[in-house]
Motif scaffolding. Structure first.
Motif, PDB file in Angstrom:
ATOM      1  N   ASN A   1      23.976  -6.438  -0.486  1.00  0.00           N
ATOM      2  CA  ASN A   1      23.468  -5.111  -0.848  1.00  0.00           C
ATOM      3  C   ASN A   1      21.978  -5.030  -0.501  1.00  0.00           C
ATOM      4  OD1 ASN A   1      22.614  -2.737  -2.030  1.00  0.00           O
ATOM      5  ND2 ASN A   1      23.795  -3.019  -3.897  1.00  0.00           N
ATOM      6  N   PHE A   2      21.654  -4.184   0.453  1.00  0.00           N
ATOM      7  CA  PHE A   2      20.272  -4.069   0.920  1.00  0.00           C
ATOM      8  C   PHE A   2      19.574  -2.801   0.428  1.00  0.00           C
ATOM      9  CE2 PHE A   2      22.601  -6.375   4.332  1.00  0.00           C
ATOM     10  CZ  PHE A   2      21.937  -7.593   4.241  1.00  0.00           C
ATOM     11  N   LYS A   3      20.157  -2.112  -0.532  1.00  0.00           N
ATOM     12  CA  LYS A   3      19.615  -0.803  -0.907  1.00  0.00           C
ATOM     13  C   LYS A   3      18.194  -0.882  -1.451  1.00  0.00           C
ATOM     14  CE  LYS A   3      21.422  -0.487  -5.651  1.00  0.00           C
ATOM     15  NZ  LYS A   3      22.230   0.319  -6.581  1.00  0.00           N
ATOM     16  N   ASN A   4      17.791  -2.052  -2.002  1.00  0.00           N
ATOM     17  CA  ASN A   4      16.438  -2.188  -2.545  1.00  0.00           C
ATOM     18  C   ASN A   4      15.436  -2.762  -1.549  1.00  0.00           C
ATOM     19  OD1 ASN A   4      16.816  -1.461  -5.506  1.00  0.00           O
ATOM     20  ND2 ASN A   4      18.386  -3.037  -5.266  1.00  0.00           N
ATOM     21  N   LEU A   5      15.922  -3.226  -0.391  1.00  0.00           N
ATOM     22  CA  LEU A   5      15.038  -3.891   0.566  1.00  0.00           C
ATOM     23  C   LEU A   5      14.086  -2.896   1.220  1.00  0.00           C
ATOM     24  CD1 LEU A   5      14.203  -6.451   2.078  1.00  0.00           C
ATOM     25  CD2 LEU A   5      16.029  -6.000   3.730  1.00  0.00           C
ATOM     26  N   LYS A   6      12.786  -3.156   1.067  1.00  0.00           N
ATOM     27  CA  LYS A   6      11.752  -2.273   1.594  1.00  0.00           C
ATOM     28  C   LYS A   6      10.914  -2.918   2.692  1.00  0.00           C
ATOM     29  CE  LYS A   6      10.248  -1.795  -2.665  1.00  0.00           C
ATOM     30  NZ  LYS A   6       9.522  -1.389  -3.895  1.00  0.00           N
ATOM     31  N   ILE A   7      10.722  -4.234   2.585  1.00  0.00           N
ATOM     32  CA  ILE A   7       9.795  -4.916   3.481  1.00  0.00           C
ATOM     33  C   ILE A   7      10.433  -6.187   4.033  1.00  0.00           C
ATOM     34  CG2 ILE A   7       7.573  -6.106   3.642  1.00  0.00           C
ATOM     35  CD1 ILE A   7       6.560  -4.285   1.385  1.00  0.00           C
ATOM     36  N   SER A   8      10.468  -6.293   5.361  1.00  0.00           N
ATOM     37  CA  SER A   8      10.901  -7.516   6.039  1.00  0.00           C
ATOM     38  C   SER A   8       9.806  -7.887   7.024  1.00  0.00           C
ATOM     39  CB  SER A   8      12.215  -7.294   6.793  1.00  0.00           C
ATOM     40  OG  SER A   8      13.239  -6.837   5.927  1.00  0.00           O
ATOM     41  N   VAL A   9       9.278  -9.106   6.895  1.00  0.00           N
ATOM     42  CA  VAL A   9       8.177  -9.530   7.761  1.00  0.00           C
ATOM     43  C   VAL A   9       8.521 -10.871   8.388  1.00  0.00           C
ATOM     44  CG1 VAL A   9       5.738 -10.148   7.912  1.00  0.00           C
ATOM     45  CG2 VAL A   9       6.459  -8.300   6.386  1.00  0.00           C
ATOM     46  N   GLY A  10       8.376 -10.941   9.710  1.00  0.00           N
ATOM     47  CA  GLY A  10       8.569 -12.189  10.447  1.00  0.00           C
ATOM     48  C   GLY A  10       7.240 -12.743  10.893  1.00  0.00           C
ATOM     49  N   GLY A  11       7.058 -14.041  10.704  1.00  0.00           N
ATOM     50  CA  GLY A  11       5.835 -14.699  11.145  1.00  0.00           C
ATOM     51  C   GLY A  11       6.150 -16.100  11.611  1.00  0.00           C
TER      52      GLY A  11
ATOM     53  N   THR B   1       0.838  -1.193   0.000  1.00  0.00           N
ATOM     54  CA  THR B   1       0.000   0.000   0.000  1.00  0.00           C
ATOM     55  C   THR B   1       0.879   1.252   0.000  1.00  0.00           C
ATOM     56  OG1 THR B   1      -1.573   1.291   1.313  1.00  0.00           O
ATOM     57  CG2 THR B   1      -0.129  -0.180   2.517  1.00  0.00           C
ATOM     58  N   ASP B   2       0.351   2.327  -0.540  1.00  0.00           N
ATOM     59  CA  ASP B   2       1.069   3.608  -0.516  1.00  0.00           C
ATOM     60  C   ASP B   2       1.142   4.198   0.893  1.00  0.00           C
ATOM     61  OD1 ASP B   2       1.416   3.465  -3.234  1.00  0.00           O
ATOM     62  OD2 ASP B   2      -0.375   4.643  -3.689  1.00  0.00           O
ATOM     63  N   ALA B   3       0.366   3.619   1.828  1.00  0.00           N
ATOM     64  CA  ALA B   3       0.290   4.185   3.174  1.00  0.00           C
ATOM     65  C   ALA B   3       1.645   4.248   3.864  1.00  0.00           C
ATOM     66  CB  ALA B   3      -0.678   3.367   4.037  1.00  0.00           C
ATOM     67  N   TRP B   4       2.531   3.310   3.534  1.00  0.00           N
ATOM     68  CA  TRP B   4       3.827   3.266   4.200  1.00  0.00           C
ATOM     69  C   TRP B   4       4.884   4.109   3.496  1.00  0.00           C
ATOM     70  CZ3 TRP B   4       1.786   1.573   8.225  1.00  0.00           C
ATOM     71  CH2 TRP B   4       0.973   0.450   8.271  1.00  0.00           C
ATOM     72  N   GLY B   5       4.569   4.633   2.306  1.00  0.00           N
ATOM     73  CA  GLY B   5       5.527   5.452   1.570  1.00  0.00           C
ATOM     74  C   GLY B   5       6.736   4.673   1.072  1.00  0.00           C
ATOM     75  N   LEU B   6       6.534   3.398   0.737  1.00  0.00           N
ATOM     76  CA  LEU B   6       7.648   2.532   0.340  1.00  0.00           C
ATOM     77  C   LEU B   6       7.806   2.391  -1.173  1.00  0.00           C
ATOM     78  CD1 LEU B   6       7.157  -0.323   2.971  1.00  0.00           C
ATOM     79  CD2 LEU B   6       8.770   1.580   3.057  1.00  0.00           C
ATOM     80  N   GLU B   7       6.917   3.012  -1.923  1.00  0.00           N
ATOM     81  CA  GLU B   7       6.971   2.975  -3.383  1.00  0.00           C
ATOM     82  C   GLU B   7       6.977   1.549  -3.921  1.00  0.00           C
ATOM     83  OE1 GLU B   7      10.219   5.351  -4.751  1.00  0.00           O
ATOM     84  OE2 GLU B   7       9.443   7.199  -3.859  1.00  0.00           O
ATOM     85  N   THR B   8       6.067   0.733  -3.389  1.00  0.00           N
ATOM     86  CA  THR B   8       5.886  -0.612  -3.906  1.00  0.00           C
ATOM     87  C   THR B   8       4.957  -0.555  -5.110  1.00  0.00           C
ATOM     88  OG1 THR B   8       4.073  -0.925  -2.339  1.00  0.00           O
ATOM     89  CG2 THR B   8       6.246  -1.729  -1.684  1.00  0.00           C
ATOM     90  N   GLY B   9       5.010  -1.584  -5.947  1.00  0.00           N
ATOM     91  CA  GLY B   9       4.143  -1.546  -7.110  1.00  0.00           C
ATOM     92  C   GLY B   9       4.130  -2.847  -7.883  1.00  0.00           C
ATOM     93  N   GLU B  10       3.109  -3.002  -8.723  1.00  0.00           N
ATOM     94  CA  GLU B  10       2.977  -4.200  -9.536  1.00  0.00           C
ATOM     95  C   GLU B  10       4.173  -4.367 -10.461  1.00  0.00           C
ATOM     96  OE1 GLU B  10      -0.674  -4.259 -11.695  1.00  0.00           O
ATOM     97  OE2 GLU B  10      -1.831  -5.038 -10.002  1.00  0.00           O
ATOM     98  N   GLY B  11       4.656  -5.594 -10.547  1.00  0.00           N
ATOM     99  CA  GLY B  11       5.719  -5.924 -11.479  1.00  0.00           C
ATOM    100  C   GLY B  11       7.101  -5.462 -11.068  1.00  0.00           C
ATOM    101  N   ASN B  12       7.222  -4.849  -9.888  1.00  0.00           N
ATOM    102  CA  ASN B  12       8.517  -4.289  -9.481  1.00  0.00           C
ATOM    103  C   ASN B  12       9.170  -5.018  -8.311  1.00  0.00           C
ATOM    104  OD1 ASN B  12       8.292  -2.175 -11.391  1.00  0.00           O
ATOM    105  ND2 ASN B  12       7.011  -1.000  -9.976  1.00  0.00           N
ATOM    106  N   GLU B  13       8.440  -5.931  -7.674  1.00  0.00           N
ATOM    107  CA  GLU B  13       8.962  -6.523  -6.448  1.00  0.00           C
ATOM    108  C   GLU B  13       9.752  -7.803  -6.712  1.00  0.00           C
ATOM    109  OE1 GLU B  13       8.722  -4.506  -4.067  1.00  0.00           O
ATOM    110  OE2 GLU B  13       7.225  -3.266  -5.076  1.00  0.00           O
ATOM    111  N   VAL B  14      10.776  -8.001  -5.907  1.00  0.00           N
ATOM    112  CA  VAL B  14      11.570  -9.229  -5.916  1.00  0.00           C
ATOM    113  C   VAL B  14      11.514  -9.791  -4.502  1.00  0.00           C
ATOM    114  CG1 VAL B  14      13.839 -10.268  -6.305  1.00  0.00           C
ATOM    115  CG2 VAL B  14      13.091  -8.316  -7.714  1.00  0.00           C
ATOM    116  N   VAL B  15      10.882 -10.944  -4.332  1.00  0.00           N
ATOM    117  CA  VAL B  15      10.625 -11.491  -3.007  1.00  0.00           C
ATOM    118  C   VAL B  15      11.468 -12.741  -2.765  1.00  0.00           C
ATOM    119  CG1 VAL B  15       8.618 -12.810  -3.830  1.00  0.00           C
ATOM    120  CG2 VAL B  15       8.838 -12.274  -1.390  1.00  0.00           C
ATOM    121  N   ILE B  16      12.033 -12.818  -1.589  1.00  0.00           N
ATOM    122  CA  ILE B  16      12.802 -13.998  -1.189  1.00  0.00           C
ATOM    123  C   ILE B  16      11.868 -14.969  -0.473  1.00  0.00           C
ATOM    124  CG2 ILE B  16      14.711 -14.862   0.222  1.00  0.00           C
ATOM    125  CD1 ILE B  16      15.616 -13.195  -2.175  1.00  0.00           C
ATOM    126  N   THR B  17      11.710 -16.164  -1.039  1.00  0.00           N
ATOM    127  CA  THR B  17      10.857 -17.187  -0.449  1.00  0.00           C
ATOM    128  C   THR B  17      11.732 -18.311   0.079  1.00  0.00           C
ATOM    129  OG1 THR B  17       9.012 -16.623  -1.896  1.00  0.00           O
ATOM    130  CG2 THR B  17       8.944 -18.794  -0.871  1.00  0.00           C
TER     131      THR B  17
END
Length: 563
Positions: free
Chosen positions: A328-338, A244-260
C-alpha cells in the motif's frame, strides 16, 4: 549566497540556513526529545523504542563511557554493526560523552578493519557479535582498549530478545566463535551505566563529530573530518529540501514514517535517515538485512511509510519482487535515491508502481553528504543530480581551476557549511581536493537547463558498486599480495544489478594459478562488494613508457567489446 541559476527554485528554497542555530548535534537531539518524548522513534523486528527510551539508553551508555572506561572527550569510538536499535543508542551516547564516532562497515575484512582502526586512532569499539571473530584477529595490532560486544536481539526486550539471540547463535550459526577476554557485553554496559551519573562535557560546534571513511577522490581509504557544525548544516539543508511546503506534499513534524534500509554507517543514511528524521520526530523503520528482499517487502507491508531512501539497485530489487506491487503506497510522499546514479528505467517504473516520483540526490562523505537534489514535486530531471541545496554553491572548473561556461563539462566543485574540514591526519591528501576554498568532487559534470547539474564522467578511476565506492588501488594491492600474481589492474565494468562490477586483469607469476583460487583469495581479503566479479588472465598489461599500467586502455577495450 545566491547561485546564478537560483531562479528555478521555489521561493521557500532560496532561504539560507543558519549553521549556528544549534551549538552541537546534541541540541538537536534535546529538542527532539522535548517535543516527541512519548512518540515511537525506531522500529526493528516488530519491536519499538520511543524517543524517551532513546534518551535514557543513550544516557546510560554515555555514563558507562565516562565512569567505567578511559575514553575521554575527543577520543574515537568505532561502531561496527548493521541497522539495529543499538546503533542510534551508541551513536547518540557517544556524542553525549563528547566522543568522535568512527563508522565501520561490519562486513569489512580484518585487514580493512585494522587500517581504519589505526588510521583513526580508535580507542574503543562497539561491535556486533557476528563479526567479533574478525576483531580478534587484529585487536592486538590496534590502540583499542574498550571492547563492547552486542548481539542482534539485545534491545528487542524480554523473551523476544533472548530467543532472537539464541536462534542467531545456535540455530542459524551466524556467530563464529571468538575470544575477546577484555570485552564487555552491551547489556552489561547499560546496566552498569544506569548505576552511574552522566554529566555532559563541554562540546563545541567545531568539535569533530565523525570521522567518515571514504576513498575520497584520490584512492586510499581516509577519514573525512566532519564537525558538529558540518552535520548540523546538512541536517538543516536536508530538512529544508525534503520537508518543505514548497513541494505541496503536506509533510510535517511528528507525522513521517521513514524506511531506513541503507546502513546507518553509510553517510547518506547517517545524516538523512538517522539525524534529520530524528529532528522532525519521524518514526524510523530500521531494516537490518535489506538484501533479503522478500522479508523487506513484508516489513513494508506493516507500516504506512511516507518516506523511503535507497540506492538504485535496491529500488530495482524491490520492483523485481512480485509482492512489492501489492504494498500500500497511498501514504508515500518522498522517494530519494542516492549513492549512485538512478537509472531512468528504474525511476519510471518506480513512479508507475508507487505513484511517487523517484528523485535523485548527490553528495559525498566529504560533504556530509548532501549537495544537490532533484525536486520532489514530479518535476525532477532524471539523469541529473538536481539543484544545489540551500547555502550551497556549485561551480564547474576546468583543469586549470578556471570556471567554465554553462553547458561545458568540467570538475564539479562545491562550497558550503557542510563541506569537511579535511582528511584526518592527511594534509597532502586534503590539499589535493581543495581549490582555494572550493572542494573538488572528482566528478565531471555540467550545468543543463534551469540550473540542473548532470554528471557525465568520473575524473578518477573509482568503481561504484551498489552505491559503495571501490578504489582500484585497494583491489590491486590485495590481489598483488597473492604469491602467484605478477601484475594486476582493476576497472569497473557495467553490471545490470549493481551499476558496476569489479573486473581484474592478471598476469600470472605461476601458471598453476586458477580463477577459483584467486577468487577465494580475494574473498578472504576484500569485502564482498570489492571482490572482482570478473577475472581475465593476460600475458601482459598495457603500460605507459615509464611502466604505469593504463587502466583507461583496458576500459576502452571493454567498451569496444560492447559496441
Amino acid at each position: 549566497m545566491q547561485h546564478p541559476w537560483h531562479e528555478s527554485y521555489p521561493d521557500t528554497l532560496k532561504k539560507e540556513i543558519d549553521p549556528d542555530s544549534y551549538e552541537t548535534l546534541l541540541n538537536i537531539f534535546d529538542e527532539a526529545i522535548g517535543k516527541f518524548k512519548d512518540k515511537i522513534a525506531y522500529v526493528n523486528m516488530d519491536a519499538s523504542i520511543t524517543y524517551g527510551d532513546l534518551d535514557r539508553l543513550s544516557d546510560e551508555f554515555a555514563a558507562y563511557i565516562q565512569n567505567k572506561t578511559n575514553l575521554k572527550p575527543g577520543d574515537k569510538l568505532a561502531i561496527q554493526m548493521p541497522n539495529l536499535f543499538q546503533y542510534p543508542v551508541v551513536l547518540f551516547g557517544a556524542l553525549k560523552a563528547g566522543l568522535t564516532v568512527v563508522n565501520i562497515n561490519p562486513l569489512y575484512t580484518p585487514r580493512e578493519m585494522e587500517h581504519q582502526f589505526n588510521d583513526s586512532g580508535s580507542k574503543g569499539i562497539v561491535i556486533i557479535a557476528n563479526f567479533a571473530h574478525n576483531l580478534e584477529k587484529v585487536l592486538h595490532n590496534t590502540q583499542i582498549e574498550t571492547v563492547i560486544v552486542t548481539e542482534i536481539g539485545d534491545l528487542l526486550g524480554g523473551f523476544k530478545g533472548w530467543i532472537t539471540n539464541f536462534v542467531v547463535k545456535n540455530i542459524k550459526k551466524m556467530v563464529p566463535s571468538y575470544s575477546l577476554p577484555r570485552a564487555i557485553k552491551f547489556k552489561d554496559v547499560l546496566k552498569e551505566g544506569a548505576k552511574n551519573n552522566f554529566q555532559r562535557p563541554e562540546i563545541k560546534s567545531e568539535d569533530v563529530a565523525f570521522l567518515q571513511y571514504t576513498g575520497g577522490t584520490t584512492g586510499v581509504s581516509k577519514g573525512a573530518v566532519l564537525t558538529h557544525r558540518n552535520i548540523i548544516s546538512n541536517v538543516l539543508q536536508t530538512e529544508g529540501w525534503l520537508l518543505t511546503d514548497a513541494w505541496g506534499l503536506e509533510t510535517g513534524e511528528g507525522n513521517e514514517v521513514v524506511i531506513t534500509a541503507l546502513p546507518i554507517y553509510h553517510i547518506f543514511a547517517l545524516t538523512v535517515n538517522c539525524i534529520s528524521m530524528l529532528k522532525v520526530g519521524a518514526k524510523n523503520i530500521l531494516i537490518t538485512n535489506p538484501r533479503d528482499i522478500p522479508a523487506f517487502v513484508k516489513e513494508l507491508n506493516k507500516y504506512p511509510f511516507t518516506i523511503i531512501t535507497a540506492v538504485n539497485t535496491l529500488f530495482n530489487g524491490l520492483l523485481n519482487n512480485e509482492e512489492f506491487k501489492n504494498v500500500n503506497f497511498k501514504n508515500l510522499k518522498i522517494s530519494v535515491g542516492g549513492g549512485m546514479a538512478v537509472q531512468k528505467a528504474v525511476a519510471t517504473e518506480w513512479q508507475e508502481v508507487t505513484g511517487c516520483p523517484l528523485a535523485e540526490g548527490y553528495g559525498l562523505s566529504e560533504t556530509s553528504p548532501l549537495l544537490c537534489c532533484n525536486p520532489l514535486d514530479g518535476n525532477q530531471k532524471t539523469g541529473t543530480i538536481g539543484l544545489p541545496v540551500a547555502s550551497t554553491e556549485i561551480k564547474i572548473f576546468d583543469d586549470d581551476g578556471k570556471e567554465v561556461e554553462k553547458g561545458t563539462p568540467g570538475e564539479i566543485c562545491a562550497k558550503g557549511p557542510q563541506v569537511m574540514k579535511g582528511y584526518w591526519n592527511r594534509p597532502e591528501e586534503t590539499a589535493k581536493v581543495f581549490h582555494d576554498d572550493w572542494f573538488k568532487t572528482g566528478d565531471i559534470g555540467l550545468f543543463t537547463g534551469g540550473g540542473f547539474i548532470k554528471i557525465v564522467d568520473r575524473k578518477k578511476d573509482m568503481i561504484l558498486v551498489s552505491g559503495f565506492n571501490v578504489y582500484p588501488n585497494e583491489v590491486e594491492d590485495a590481489v598483488a599480495a597473492h604469491p602467484k600474481v605478477l601484475e594486476v589492474a582493476s576497472i569497473g565494468v557495467p553490471h545490470p544489478k549493481s551499476n558496476e562490477a569489479v573486473k581484474i586483469f592478471v598476469v600470472k607469476k605461476d601458471e598453476s594459478l586458477t580463477e577459483e583460487e584467486l577468487s577465494s583469495f580475494c574473498k578472504e581479503n576484500l569485502t564482498g562488494y570489492k571482490c572482482p566479479r570478473y577475472i581475465e588472465f593476460r600475458e601482459e598489461l598495457p603500460k605507459t613508457n615509464v611502466g604505469k599500467i593504463l587502466r583507461r586502455k583496458l576500459k576502452d577495450e571493454e567498451e569496444a567489446k560492447r559496441r
